[in-house]
Scaffold this active site. Structure first.
Site, mmCIF file in Angstrom:
data_model
loop_
_atom_site.group_PDB
_atom_site.id
_atom_site.type_symbol
_atom_site.label_atom_id
_atom_site.label_comp_id
_atom_site.label_asym_id
_atom_site.label_seq_id
_atom_site.Cartn_x
_atom_site.Cartn_y
_atom_site.Cartn_z
ATOM 1 N N LYS A 116 8.513 -0.700 -12.962
ATOM 2 C CA LYS A 116 7.476 -0.201 -13.866
ATOM 3 C C LYS A 116 7.664 -0.653 -15.316
ATOM 4 O O LYS A 116 6.689 -0.973 -15.992
ATOM 5 C CB LYS A 116 7.379 1.313 -13.781
ATOM 6 C CG LYS A 116 6.780 1.725 -12.450
ATOM 7 C CD LYS A 116 6.411 3.175 -12.363
ATOM 8 C CE LYS A 116 5.765 3.333 -11.017
ATOM 9 N NZ LYS A 116 5.734 4.517 -10.363
ATOM 10 N N ASN A 235 0.776 14.205 -6.911
ATOM 11 C CA ASN A 235 0.650 12.785 -7.243
ATOM 12 C C ASN A 235 0.459 11.882 -6.037
ATOM 13 O O ASN A 235 0.734 10.684 -6.085
ATOM 14 C CB ASN A 235 1.841 12.297 -8.079
ATOM 15 C CG ASN A 235 1.957 13.046 -9.386
ATOM 16 O OD1 ASN A 235 0.950 13.263 -10.063
ATOM 17 N ND2 ASN A 235 3.145 13.461 -9.735
ATOM 18 N N GLU A 275 -3.291 -0.454 -10.609
ATOM 19 C CA GLU A 275 -3.649 0.957 -10.797
ATOM 20 C C GLU A 275 -3.782 1.306 -12.284
ATOM 21 O O GLU A 275 -2.948 0.893 -13.092
ATOM 22 C CB GLU A 275 -2.587 1.864 -10.162
ATOM 23 C CG GLU A 275 -2.476 1.726 -8.647
ATOM 24 C CD GLU A 275 -1.621 2.820 -7.997
ATOM 25 O OE1 GLU A 275 -1.887 3.145 -6.830
ATOM 26 O OE2 GLU A 275 -0.697 3.339 -8.649
ATOM 27 N N GLU A 288 0.533 0.751 -12.841
ATOM 28 C CA GLU A 288 1.454 -0.091 -12.077
ATOM 29 C C GLU A 288 0.644 -1.005 -11.185
ATOM 30 O O GLU A 288 -0.556 -0.825 -11.022
ATOM 31 C CB GLU A 288 2.389 0.771 -11.218
ATOM 32 C CG GLU A 288 1.660 1.588 -10.163
ATOM 33 C CD GLU A 288 2.582 2.129 -9.068
ATOM 34 O OE1 GLU A 288 3.730 1.672 -8.959
ATOM 35 O OE2 GLU A 288 2.124 3.002 -8.319
ATOM 36 N N ASN A 290 0.597 -2.465 -7.210
ATOM 37 C CA ASN A 290 1.171 -2.403 -5.870
ATOM 38 C C ASN A 290 0.943 -3.747 -5.195
ATOM 39 O O ASN A 290 -0.195 -4.173 -5.019
ATOM 40 C CB ASN A 290 0.531 -1.278 -5.060
ATOM 41 C CG ASN A 290 0.898 0.091 -5.636
ATOM 42 O OD1 ASN A 290 1.998 0.287 -6.136
ATOM 43 N ND2 ASN A 290 -0.029 1.024 -5.578
HETATM 44 P P1 ADP Z 1 3.736 5.979 -7.955
HETATM 45 O O1 ADP Z 1 4.552 4.723 -7.971
HETATM 46 O O2 ADP Z 1 4.501 7.142 -7.488
HETATM 47 O O3 ADP Z 1 2.401 5.773 -7.303
HETATM 48 P P2 ADP Z 1 2.261 6.039 -10.479
HETATM 49 O O4 ADP Z 1 2.781 5.555 -11.776
HETATM 50 O O5 ADP Z 1 1.234 5.195 -9.813
HETATM 51 O O6 ADP Z 1 3.490 6.293 -9.520
HETATM 52 O O7 ADP Z 1 1.699 7.506 -10.705
HETATM 53 C C1 ADP Z 1 1.286 8.335 -9.627
HETATM 54 C C2 ADP Z 1 0.215 9.308 -10.116
HETATM 55 O O8 ADP Z 1 0.706 10.115 -11.208
HETATM 56 C C3 ADP Z 1 -1.035 8.644 -10.683
HETATM 57 O O9 ADP Z 1 -1.970 8.353 -9.662
HETATM 58 C C4 ADP Z 1 -1.545 9.679 -11.660
HETATM 59 O O10 ADP Z 1 -2.270 10.685 -10.966
HETATM 60 C C5 ADP Z 1 -0.295 10.305 -12.203
HETATM 61 N N1 ADP Z 1 0.145 9.675 -13.491
HETATM 62 C C6 ADP Z 1 1.020 8.663 -13.629
HETATM 63 N N2 ADP Z 1 1.198 8.343 -14.930
HETATM 64 C C7 ADP Z 1 0.410 9.155 -15.647
HETATM 65 C C8 ADP Z 1 0.150 9.337 -17.061
HETATM 66 N N3 ADP Z 1 0.748 8.591 -18.000
HETATM 67 N N4 ADP Z 1 -0.711 10.305 -17.421
HETATM 68 C C9 ADP Z 1 -1.306 11.086 -16.479
HETATM 69 N N5 ADP Z 1 -1.113 10.973 -15.161
HETATM 70 C C10 ADP Z 1 -0.266 10.018 -14.735
HETATM 71 P P1 ADP Z 2 -1.095 3.946 -1.682
HETATM 72 O O1 ADP Z 2 -0.583 3.688 -3.083
HETATM 73 O O2 ADP Z 2 -1.252 2.717 -0.848
HETATM 74 O O3 ADP Z 2 -2.288 4.807 -1.660
HETATM 75 P P2 ADP Z 2 0.652 6.175 -1.372
HETATM 76 O O4 ADP Z 2 0.912 6.172 -2.834
HETATM 77 O O5 ADP Z 2 -0.106 7.287 -0.770
HETATM 78 O O6 ADP Z 2 0.021 4.756 -0.944
HETATM 79 O O7 ADP Z 2 1.988 6.048 -0.559
HETATM 80 C C1 ADP Z 2 3.214 5.917 -1.197
HETATM 81 C C2 ADP Z 2 4.094 4.994 -0.432
HETATM 82 O O8 ADP Z 2 4.236 5.387 0.925
HETATM 83 C C3 ADP Z 2 3.550 3.605 -0.444
HETATM 84 O O9 ADP Z 2 4.640 2.732 -0.709
HETATM 85 C C4 ADP Z 2 3.011 3.392 0.928
HETATM 86 O O10 ADP Z 2 3.213 2.038 1.295
HETATM 87 C C5 ADP Z 2 3.839 4.329 1.775
HETATM 88 N N1 ADP Z 2 3.021 4.875 2.856
HETATM 89 C C6 ADP Z 2 1.973 5.705 2.718
HETATM 90 N N2 ADP Z 2 1.431 6.001 3.907
HETATM 91 C C7 ADP Z 2 2.156 5.351 4.839
HETATM 92 C C8 ADP Z 2 2.088 5.238 6.277
HETATM 93 N N3 ADP Z 2 1.161 5.857 6.986
HETATM 94 N N4 ADP Z 2 3.019 4.490 6.903
HETATM 95 C C9 ADP Z 2 3.956 3.848 6.186
HETATM 96 N N5 ADP Z 2 4.057 3.906 4.842
HETATM 97 C C10 ADP Z 2 3.178 4.630 4.170
HETATM 98 MG MG MG Z 3 0.865 4.517 -7.842
#
Ligand code: ADP
Ligand code: ADP
Ligand code: MG
Length: 657
Positions: A116, A235, A275, A288, A290
Site C-alpha cells: 500500500k 470493511n 479502488e 489500492e 488489486n
Molecule cells: P483491503 O486491502 O483490506 O481491501 P482497503 O484499503 O481497500 O483495504 O480498505 C478496505 C475498506 O476500508 C474500503 O473499502 C473502505 O470501505 C475502507 N477504507 C479504507 N481506507 C479508508 C479511508 N482512508 N477512509 C475511509 N474509509 C476507508
Molecule cells: P474483492 O476485493 O475481490 O472484492 P474481498 O476484499 O471481499 O475481495 O476479499 C478479500 C480477499 O479474500 C481477496 O484477496 C480475495 O481474493 C479473497 N477472497 C474473497 N472471496 C474469496 C473466495 N470465495 N475464495 C477465495 N478467496 C477469496
Molecule cells: Mg480493498
C-alpha cells in the site's frame, strides 16, 4: 491459444473459469485438497490433481504442488483465480522460470501494487489523487501522533501489507492513536509478517467506488467503468453494483482516466481493479490496486458484455485487445449479492455445515432482466471451515437500477437453502429499503440501517395480505377432506400481531380473499404439502414465500419478513381468545420440539459439549425436515427422544446442564 489450463483455485471461481474455458474449447485441470475431492469443480474439470490436506497452507498455497500438477498434466498456463496465490509475485516469477504462463499481470506490476505504501507513492507520481496523509513508514507511537495531528483527525492507521479488511483502524483522537498504532502493528506482524504502518485521512461516510482495468502485452489499456461496493460489513463487501449511482459522466471519465494512467505507468497487462474512496460530493481518492480478477467482476460483465476471464486468457496468450475504449459502453444496470453461510439474526455468526437443500433461482433471461448465479456447490455439499464461507454470488441485470433491484429481490425469493444459516433475508431487506433504492449509499450503510443488528423487516400491508391469502390456501390444501368448502364460512386469520376477519369469495383455481376493506387475489398457486416454497401470483405479481408448519398454523417468510400465521374459524378464534396465555416456563436449558412431528435423528448424546448453532436434532413434520440447533453453548444433561419417536409441539427433546 492454450489447449489446456490449470486452475489453482477452488469453489465458485474455479467453476467460473471452467465455464469460459469450455466455451473457448480449452481443456481444464483443477487441483484439489482433501476437503474438495467430491467438489463441483473437480466434477466439471477435464482432469483433476490431488494436492494435499484441507488447510490452504498445506495445499492451495503450495507453489511446488501447483507446478508439479502442471508438469503431470501438460497444462500450458495457470489461472490463479482470487485469493490464494493470485497476488503472489514470486509465484508468478516461479511459473515464468519454469516456462509456464501465469494468467495475470507481470510480476513487477504485482510487486509495485501489492504494497500500500509503495502503490500510493507510485499512484501519486502517475497523477492519481490519493488520500491525504503520510506516504511513508511510521517508526513509533510518538511519530504516529505527530503525523496524525499534521493530517488532522479522524485518521486511518493502516498496515502497508494489509488486505481483506485486516490491519485497518480508525483514530478519532490522540488516545485512539496511542492504542491503535501498536495494535495495528501487532496485527500486521501476525497476519502478514510485515509491520510497516502508514497513516492517512479517514474519509467520513465515504463510498467505495472502483474501476475495472484491462491491459494487454502490447501497451494497450482500457477501463470497463466502475463498480460501487459501499454495502460493507467489517470493511468487507456484501452487495456490489455497476455502474455507481454516485457518478456522473464527468467523474466517471476522470476516475477512468486516472485508473488507466496508473495501469499504464506500471505496465499493467491483465485484468485488475483500482479502488477509490469517494466523498458524497464525488471527490475521490486512490486506496489500492488489486492485481487480480475481483470477486465482484460479474456486474461489470453484465453491463459491458465482456467476459473478463476470456480477456485474461487472451492477453496472457499474447493477443492484443480486440477493442478500444470507444468500443465500450455501459448497458443497463447490474447488482451482485454475496450469499454467505452466516446467520444474520445472530450477529452474522458463521454458520457452516451441510447444504441439506440448495435450490438457486433459474438462471438466464426473465421477464424483468437476467439472473446469474456463480456457485461451486450442489445440494448435499458442505461449506467447510477451511475456506471462505461464501455459498454463491447472485447477480442480476436490468435496463435500469430499479429493474436490477427488482430482479434481485425476486431472485432472492426463489433462492432456497436449508441446513445452515444464510444471509438471504438480510440481502432481501437491503433490496427493499427505500434508502438503498434511492442510491444514498455509504460504507456505514449497514451500521446506520441496522444499529441493533438484523431482526427482519416489519411487514407492509401488502405483505400481510399476501400472507393471509397464502395461509388460507395452505389451510384449504391441508384440510381438503375435512372442510371441502372454504367459501361457505367466515375466517379469522391471525397474521403476526394483527387479527383479520375475512371471507374467501372465489376459489376456482383463482382465489380471492376479502375483508376489512381489503381484497387480495391469489392466482397460479404452486404448492403441495411438504414443499418449503409456496409460489403464486398475488395482485398480479409473481412471488415465492418460504413456508413451514408451526405448532399451530404456519411460519411464512416473504423476503425479509417472517410472520406466524394462524387460520381459525370464528368459533375456534373465540376459544383461542379464552385460552390462558401460555405461562413462560424456564426453557432456556431445554431444546423443545417446535412442532408436532417425527424425530429423524438426535445428533447429541448426554455429556456432550455443544456450541451455539450446532445441530441438536432433525425433525420431520408435514414431509419437511427441520433442523433444530443449539441456541447457546452448553453440556447435554439428558436426551429425551430418539429417532423414530413421534413428538408433540413443545416436547422436551434435549436438556442442558
Ligand atoms: P483491503 O486491502 O483490506 O481491501 P482497503 O484499503 O481497500 O483495504 O480498505 C478496505 C475498506 O476500508 C474500503 O473499502 C473502505 O470501505 C475502507 N477504507 C479504507 N481506507 C479508508 C479511508 N482512508 N477512509 C475511509 N474509509 C476507508
Ligand atoms: P474483492 O476485493 O475481490 O472484492 P474481498 O476484499 O471481499 O475481495 O476479499 C478479500 C480477499 O479474500 C481477496 O484477496 C480475495 O481474493 C479473497 N477472497 C474473497 N472471496 C474469496 C473466495 N470465495 N475464495 C477465495 N478467496 C477469496
Ligand atoms: Mg480493498
Amino acid at each position: 491459444m492454450f489447449s489446456k489450463i490449470l486452475i489453482a483455485n477452488r469453489g465458485e471461481i474455479a467453476v467460473r473459469i471452467i465455464k469460459t474455458c469450455r466455451r473457448m474449447g480449452i481443456k481444464t485441470v483443477v487441483v484439489y485438497s482433501e476437503a474438495d475431492a467430491d467438489s463441483m469443480a473437480v466434477e466439471m474439470a477435464d482432469e483433476s490433481v490431488f494436492i494435499g490436506p484441507p488447510p490452504a497452507a498445506e495445499s492451495y498455497l503450495l507453489a511446488d504442488k501447483i507446478v508439479e500438477a502442471v508438469r503431470l498434466t501438460g497444462a500450458e498456463a495457470v489461472h490463479p483465480g482470487f485469493g490464494f496465490l493470485s497476488e503472489n509475485a514470486s509465484f508468478a516469477r516461479r511459473l515464468a522460470a519454469e516456462g509456464i504462463v501465469f494468467i495475470g499481470p507481470n510480476p513487477k506490476a504485482i510487486e509495485a501494487m501489492g504494497d500500500k505504501i509503495e502503490s500510493k507513492k507510485f499512484a501519486a507520481k502517475a497523477g492519481v489523487s490519493t488520500v491525504p496523509g503520510h506516504v511513508g513508514e511510521i517508526d513509533d507511537t510518538a511519530h504516529a501522533i505527530k503525523i496524525a495531528e499534521e493530517i488532522g483527525y479522524p485518521v486511518m492507521i493502516k498496515a502497508s501489507a494489509g488486505g481483506g479488511g485486516k490491519g485497518i483502524r480508525v483514530a478519532w483522537n490522540r488516545k485512539d492513536v496511542e492504542e491503535g498504532f501498536p495494535a495495528v502493528k501487532a496485527e500486521a506482524k501476525a497476519s502478514f509478517g510485515d509491520d510497516r504502518i502508514f497513516i492517512e485521512k479517514f474519509i467520513e461516510s465515504p463510498r467505495h467506488v472502483e474501476i475495472q482495468v484491462l491491459g494487454d502485452k502490447h501497451g494497450h489499456v482500457v477501463h470497463l467503468f466502475e463498480r460501487e461496493c459501499s454495502i460493507q460489513r467489517r470493511n468487507q463487501k456484501v452487495v456490489e453494483e455497476a455502474p455507481s449511482p454516485l457518478l456522473d459522466a464527468k467523474t466517471r471519465k476522470a476516475m477512468g482516466d486516472q485508473a488507466v494512467a496508473l495501469a499504464k505507468a506500471v505496465g499493467y497487462d491483465s485484468a485488475g481493479t483500482v479502488e477509490f474512496v469517494a466523498g458524497q460530493d464525488r471527490s475521490f481518492f486512490f486506496l489500492e490496486m488489486n492485481t487480480r480478477l475481483q470477486v465482484e467482476h460479474p456486474v461489470t460483465e453484465l453491463i459491458t458484455g465482456v467476459d473478463l476471464v476470456e480477456q485474461m486468457i487472451r492477453v496472457a496468450a499474447g493477443e492484443p485487445l480486440a477493442f478500444g475504449q470507444a468500443d465500450l459502453k455501459i448497458k443497463g444496470w447490474a447488482m451482485e449479492s454475496r450469499i454467505y453461510a452466516e446467520d444474520p439474526y445472530r450477529g452474522f455468526l458463521p454458520s457452516i455445515g451441510r447444504l441439506v437443500r440448495y435450490s438457486p433461482p433459474a438462471e438466464g433471461e426473465t421477464v424483468t432482466g437476467i439472473v446469474r448465479n456463480d456457485a461451486g456447490v450442489r445440494e448435499g455439499d458442505e461449506i467447510s471451515m477451511f475456506y471462505d464461507p461464501m455459498i454463491s454470488k447472485l447477480s442480476t441485470w436490468g435496463k435500469t437500477r430499479d429493474a436490477a433491484i427488482d430482479a434481485m429481490g425476486r431472485a432472492l425469493e426463489d433462492f432456497h437453502i436449508e441446513g445452515l444459516g444464510h444471509n438471504i433475508p438480510f440481502l432481501a431487506a437491503v433490496m427493499d429499503q427505500k434508502r438503498f433504492r434511492s442510491g444514498k449509499l455509504s460504507t456505514n450503510y449497514i451500521k446506520d440501517e441496522f444499529p441493533e443488528g438484523f431482526a427482519g423487516l416489519p411487514p407492509t400491508d401488502a405483505q400481510r395480505d399476501l400472507m393471509t391469502a397464502v395461509a388460507l390456501s395452505m389451510h384449504r390444501t391441508l384440510t381438503r377432506r375435512a372442510a371441502p368448502d372454504l367459501l361457505r364460512q367466515d375466517w379469522i386469520v391471525v397474521v403476526g400481531h394483527q387479527k383479520r376477519a375475512v371471507r374467501v369469495t372465489a376459489d376456482n383455481g383463482d382465489f380471492t380473499v376479502e375483508g376489512e376493506g381489503r381484497q387480495t387475489r391469489l392466482e397460479s398457486v404452486d404448492w403441495r404439502p411438504g414443499q418449503p416454497l409456496f409460489r403464486g401470483r398475488c395482485q398480479g405479481q409473481d412471488f415465492t414465500a418460504t413456508v413451514r408448519p408451526a405448532a399451530e398454523g404456519f411460519i411464512v417468510r416473504h423476503r425479509a419478513t417472517t410472520l406466524h400465521v394462524l387460520v381459525l374459524t370464528p368459533r375456534s378464534a373465540a376459544l383461542h381468545e379464552k385460552l390462558p396465555p401460555k405461562k413462560a416456563a424456564d426453557t432456556s436449558k431445554m431444546v423443545l420440539s417446535p412442532m408436532p412431528g417425527l424425530v429423524v435423528s438426535i445428533d447429541v448424546v448426554a455429556g456432550q459439549e455443544v456450541k451455539t448453532g450446532e445441530v441438536v436434532a432433525v425433525l420431520e413434520a408435514m414431509k419437511m425436515q427441520n433442523i433444530i440447533r443449539a441456541e447457546r453453548d452448553g453440556v447435554v444433561k439428558a436426551v429425551n427422544a430418539k429417532s423414530g419417536d413421534s413428538v408433540a409441539a413443545d416436547e422436551v427433546l434435549v436438556e442442558f446442564a
